[in-house]
Design a protein around this motif. Structure first.
Motif, PDB file in Angstrom:
ATOM      1  N   MET A   1      -5.019 -10.863  -4.707  1.00  0.00           N
ATOM      2  CA  MET A   1      -3.552 -10.976  -4.470  1.00  0.00           C
ATOM      3  C   MET A   1      -2.938 -11.972  -5.451  1.00  0.00           C
ATOM      4  O   MET A   1      -3.535 -12.956  -5.846  1.00  0.00           O
ATOM      5  CB  MET A   1      -3.310 -11.423  -3.016  1.00  0.00           C
ATOM      6  N   GLU A   2      -1.738 -11.696  -5.769  1.00  0.00           N
ATOM      7  CA  GLU A   2      -1.037 -12.460  -6.811  1.00  0.00           C
ATOM      8  C   GLU A   2      -0.611 -13.846  -6.334  1.00  0.00           C
ATOM      9  O   GLU A   2      -0.763 -14.205  -5.168  1.00  0.00           O
ATOM     10  CB  GLU A   2       0.191 -11.639  -7.205  1.00  0.00           C
ATOM     11  N   ASN A   3      -0.074 -14.577  -7.211  1.00  0.00           N
ATOM     12  CA  ASN A   3       0.450 -15.917  -6.936  1.00  0.00           C
ATOM     13  C   ASN A   3       1.502 -15.891  -5.824  1.00  0.00           C
ATOM     14  O   ASN A   3       2.583 -15.355  -5.976  1.00  0.00           O
ATOM     15  CB  ASN A   3       1.049 -16.470  -8.217  1.00  0.00           C
ATOM     16  N   ILE A   4       1.135 -16.484  -4.717  1.00  0.00           N
ATOM     17  CA  ILE A   4       1.996 -16.396  -3.543  1.00  0.00           C
ATOM     18  C   ILE A   4       3.290 -17.168  -3.731  1.00  0.00           C
ATOM     19  O   ILE A   4       4.372 -16.664  -3.455  1.00  0.00           O
ATOM     20  CB  ILE A   4       1.252 -16.930  -2.293  1.00  0.00           C
ATOM     21  N   ARG A   5       3.158 -18.359  -4.255  1.00  0.00           N
ATOM     22  CA  ARG A   5       4.383 -19.140  -4.424  1.00  0.00           C
ATOM     23  C   ARG A   5       5.367 -18.403  -5.313  1.00  0.00           C
ATOM     24  O   ARG A   5       6.562 -18.395  -5.072  1.00  0.00           O
ATOM     25  CB  ARG A   5       4.075 -20.504  -5.045  1.00  0.00           C
ATOM     26  N   GLY A   6       4.836 -17.771  -6.357  1.00  0.00           N
ATOM     27  CA  GLY A   6       5.693 -17.030  -7.273  1.00  0.00           C
ATOM     28  C   GLY A   6       6.527 -15.980  -6.560  1.00  0.00           C
ATOM     29  O   GLY A   6       7.716 -15.825  -6.825  1.00  0.00           O
ATOM     30  N   LEU A   7       5.895 -15.280  -5.632  1.00  0.00           N
ATOM     31  CA  LEU A   7       6.615 -14.264  -4.867  1.00  0.00           C
ATOM     32  C   LEU A   7       7.793 -14.887  -4.134  1.00  0.00           C
ATOM     33  O   LEU A   7       8.919 -14.387  -4.192  1.00  0.00           O
ATOM     34  CB  LEU A   7       5.670 -13.615  -3.848  1.00  0.00           C
ATOM     35  N   PHE A   8       7.517 -15.985  -3.476  1.00  0.00           N
ATOM     36  CA  PHE A   8       8.566 -16.649  -2.709  1.00  0.00           C
ATOM     37  C   PHE A   8       9.659 -17.184  -3.614  1.00  0.00           C
ATOM     38  O   PHE A   8      10.849 -17.061  -3.330  1.00  0.00           O
ATOM     39  CB  PHE A   8       7.970 -17.802  -1.888  1.00  0.00           C
TER      40      PHE A   8
ATOM     41  N   ASP B 104       2.820 -26.919  -7.252  1.00  0.00           N
ATOM     42  CA  ASP B 104       2.367 -25.573  -6.912  1.00  0.00           C
ATOM     43  C   ASP B 104       1.314 -25.613  -5.814  1.00  0.00           C
ATOM     44  O   ASP B 104       1.381 -24.872  -4.835  1.00  0.00           O
ATOM     45  CB  ASP B 104       1.779 -24.924  -8.164  1.00  0.00           C
ATOM     46  N   ALA B 105       0.342 -26.490  -5.998  1.00  0.00           N
ATOM     47  CA  ALA B 105      -0.748 -26.572  -5.036  1.00  0.00           C
ATOM     48  C   ALA B 105      -0.227 -26.965  -3.663  1.00  0.00           C
ATOM     49  O   ALA B 105      -0.619 -26.386  -2.645  1.00  0.00           O
ATOM     50  CB  ALA B 105      -1.786 -27.589  -5.516  1.00  0.00           C
ATOM     51  N   GLU B 106       0.684 -27.901  -3.667  1.00  0.00           N
ATOM     52  CA  GLU B 106       1.195 -28.387  -2.396  1.00  0.00           C
ATOM     53  C   GLU B 106       1.939 -27.279  -1.660  1.00  0.00           C
ATOM     54  O   GLU B 106       1.748 -27.063  -0.461  1.00  0.00           O
ATOM     55  CB  GLU B 106       2.116 -29.586  -2.640  1.00  0.00           C
ATOM     56  N   ILE B 107       2.775 -26.582  -2.386  1.00  0.00           N
ATOM     57  CA  ILE B 107       3.532 -25.498  -1.764  1.00  0.00           C
ATOM     58  C   ILE B 107       2.594 -24.406  -1.277  1.00  0.00           C
ATOM     59  O   ILE B 107       2.734 -23.886  -0.166  1.00  0.00           O
ATOM     60  CB  ILE B 107       4.570 -24.931  -2.748  1.00  0.00           C
ATOM     61  N   GLU B 122      -1.702  -8.774   8.723  1.00  0.00           N
ATOM     62  CA  GLU B 122      -0.281  -9.139   8.714  1.00  0.00           C
ATOM     63  C   GLU B 122       0.086  -9.855   7.420  1.00  0.00           C
ATOM     64  O   GLU B 122       1.120  -9.580   6.812  1.00  0.00           O
ATOM     65  CB  GLU B 122       0.034 -10.035   9.917  1.00  0.00           C
ATOM     66  N   LYS B 123      -0.788 -10.741   7.035  1.00  0.00           N
ATOM     67  CA  LYS B 123      -0.531 -11.488   5.803  1.00  0.00           C
ATOM     68  C   LYS B 123      -0.366 -10.544   4.615  1.00  0.00           C
ATOM     69  O   LYS B 123       0.584 -10.651   3.844  1.00  0.00           O
ATOM     70  CB  LYS B 123      -1.672 -12.469   5.542  1.00  0.00           C
ATOM     71  N   GLU B 124      -1.296  -9.618   4.517  1.00  0.00           N
ATOM     72  CA  GLU B 124      -1.224  -8.643   3.428  1.00  0.00           C
ATOM     73  C   GLU B 124       0.095  -7.879   3.479  1.00  0.00           C
ATOM     74  O   GLU B 124       0.754  -7.660   2.464  1.00  0.00           O
ATOM     75  CB  GLU B 124      -2.395  -7.654   3.522  1.00  0.00           C
ATOM     76  N   THR B 125       0.443  -7.484   4.674  1.00  0.00           N
ATOM     77  CA  THR B 125       1.680  -6.715   4.843  1.00  0.00           C
ATOM     78  C   THR B 125       2.894  -7.524   4.411  1.00  0.00           C
ATOM     79  O   THR B 125       3.767  -7.040   3.684  1.00  0.00           O
ATOM     80  CB  THR B 125       1.858  -6.301   6.318  1.00  0.00           C
ATOM     81  N   VAL B 126       2.923  -8.762   4.849  1.00  0.00           N
ATOM     82  CA  VAL B 126       4.055  -9.616   4.513  1.00  0.00           C
ATOM     83  C   VAL B 126       4.147  -9.801   2.998  1.00  0.00           C
ATOM     84  O   VAL B 126       5.219  -9.659   2.397  1.00  0.00           O
ATOM     85  CB  VAL B 126       3.934 -10.981   5.211  1.00  0.00           C
ATOM     86  N   LEU B 127       3.022 -10.085   2.379  1.00  0.00           N
ATOM     87  CA  LEU B 127       3.048 -10.312   0.932  1.00  0.00           C
ATOM     88  C   LEU B 127       3.471  -9.049   0.181  1.00  0.00           C
ATOM     89  O   LEU B 127       4.254  -9.107  -0.756  1.00  0.00           O
ATOM     90  CB  LEU B 127       1.677 -10.792   0.443  1.00  0.00           C
ATOM     91  N   ARG B 128       2.943  -7.919   0.644  1.00  0.00           N
ATOM     92  CA  ARG B 128       3.344  -6.676  -0.033  1.00  0.00           C
ATOM     93  C   ARG B 128       4.831  -6.396   0.191  1.00  0.00           C
ATOM     94  O   ARG B 128       5.514  -5.896  -0.686  1.00  0.00           O
ATOM     95  CB  ARG B 128       2.478  -5.502   0.437  1.00  0.00           C
ATOM     96  N   SER B 129       5.316  -6.790   1.354  1.00  0.00           N
ATOM     97  CA  SER B 129       6.731  -6.612   1.642  1.00  0.00           C
ATOM     98  C   SER B 129       7.606  -7.429   0.696  1.00  0.00           C
ATOM     99  O   SER B 129       8.604  -6.943   0.162  1.00  0.00           O
ATOM    100  CB  SER B 129       7.038  -7.025   3.084  1.00  0.00           C
TER     101      SER B 129
END
Lengths: 151, 151
Positions: A1-8, B104-107, B122-129
């Motif tokens: 999975m990609e960089n999560i923070r980036g998505l946000f 970045d790490a902190e966030i 759920e996590k996967e779903t949320v991220l893909r969303s």
DNA sequence: AAAAAACAGTTGCATTTTGCAAATAATTTG
DNA sequence: CAAATTATTTGCAAAATGCAACTGTTTTTT
């Protein structure tokens, strides 16, 4: 999975931009913060200044001054609270309600446009995802501490 | 379905808050905008000032001054671009990279905590969303016009 | 190839925003 | 009732913002 923070970051950046674009309504110039204040007053229904500051995670002195402006603009009303005379209850005036609704409509229109690029199912999924995310952020002990608790 | 704007407002508010909390790292005080600037320089790899301003949807004069500060702080480097001597190429210094990574790490840590409240699915779903949402916002003609195009 | 137009980036203001410290007023606590 | 707490407002000084104007460079026009 990609960089999560980036998505946000991307998402919030874009939504923030959208918010900013939606601020000038009907000849009246509303700043981004002011737009948020109107929104939150509407949401909280009759909050005190302090409650509002908490909800917005905003310094109360800054808020106090912004509210003064909104009162001058005729968008917000400050009512003394009889039970505790230190407190002022905030509410939107008729015009304030109108402006808030206008902003709301505009943003929702934009969002509708955005969602038109996906299927009904995808849309439902995305919305439920955001809902879930909000719930989990509210649960989280570490993040968003000063934020309004409920949903 | 519930008020869509409200969902977004809550989410971005919370994430914004998280961003703000993550700004002071290692004795160095970074403002929220500065944090975004660092992030975006890192993401864009060697942008010019103008490109960065576009990406951040920020007035270039304000940005110019913020960059001056970041240069003074030793976090950003400005390199003249030989092919076009009007242009300066921006990059993070070693320390800038370090700070950006720290934020970045902190966030991401906070986000991980948030996601710990849901199942892997759920996590996967949320991220893909969110990913999908970003794509659709990028597609949208009406919103986020001045935003960086790709993803 | 000179003049004009466009572009990248920086300053000069003047305005607005911000937040800490302190003041005021009202309420609660011991 | 004095002391501590709470809600809100101001003083002030620092920071952020953005428009207009400027410098220096490249591109366009003719």
């Amino acid at each position: 999975m990609e960089n999560i923070r980036g998505l946000f970051q991307t998402m919030t950046k874009r939504f923030g931009l959208l918010n900013k674009n939606c601020c000038s309504v009907g000849g009246m110039e509303i700043s981004l913060v002011q737009s948020h204040i109107l929104y939150e007053i509407d949401r909280l229904k009759q909050p005190s200044v302090q409650q509002l500051a908490d909800a917005l995670a905003m310094d109360i002195t800054t808020l106090s001054r912004q509210i003064q402006k909104l009162v001058q603009m005729g968008l917000v009303k400050k009512t003394p609270y009889p039970e505790d005379r230190r407190i002022f209850i905030l509410s939107l005036t008729t015009e304030g309600t109108y402006i808030a609704a206008k902003i709301d409509a505009e943003i929702n229109e934009y969002l509708t446009e955005v969602f038109s690029h996906m299927s009904e199912f995808e849309k439902e999924t995305v919305l439920r995802s955001i809902q879930l995310l909000n719930d989990c952020m509210a649960k989280s002990s570490v993040c968003c501490k000063p934020m309004y608790g409920g949903k």
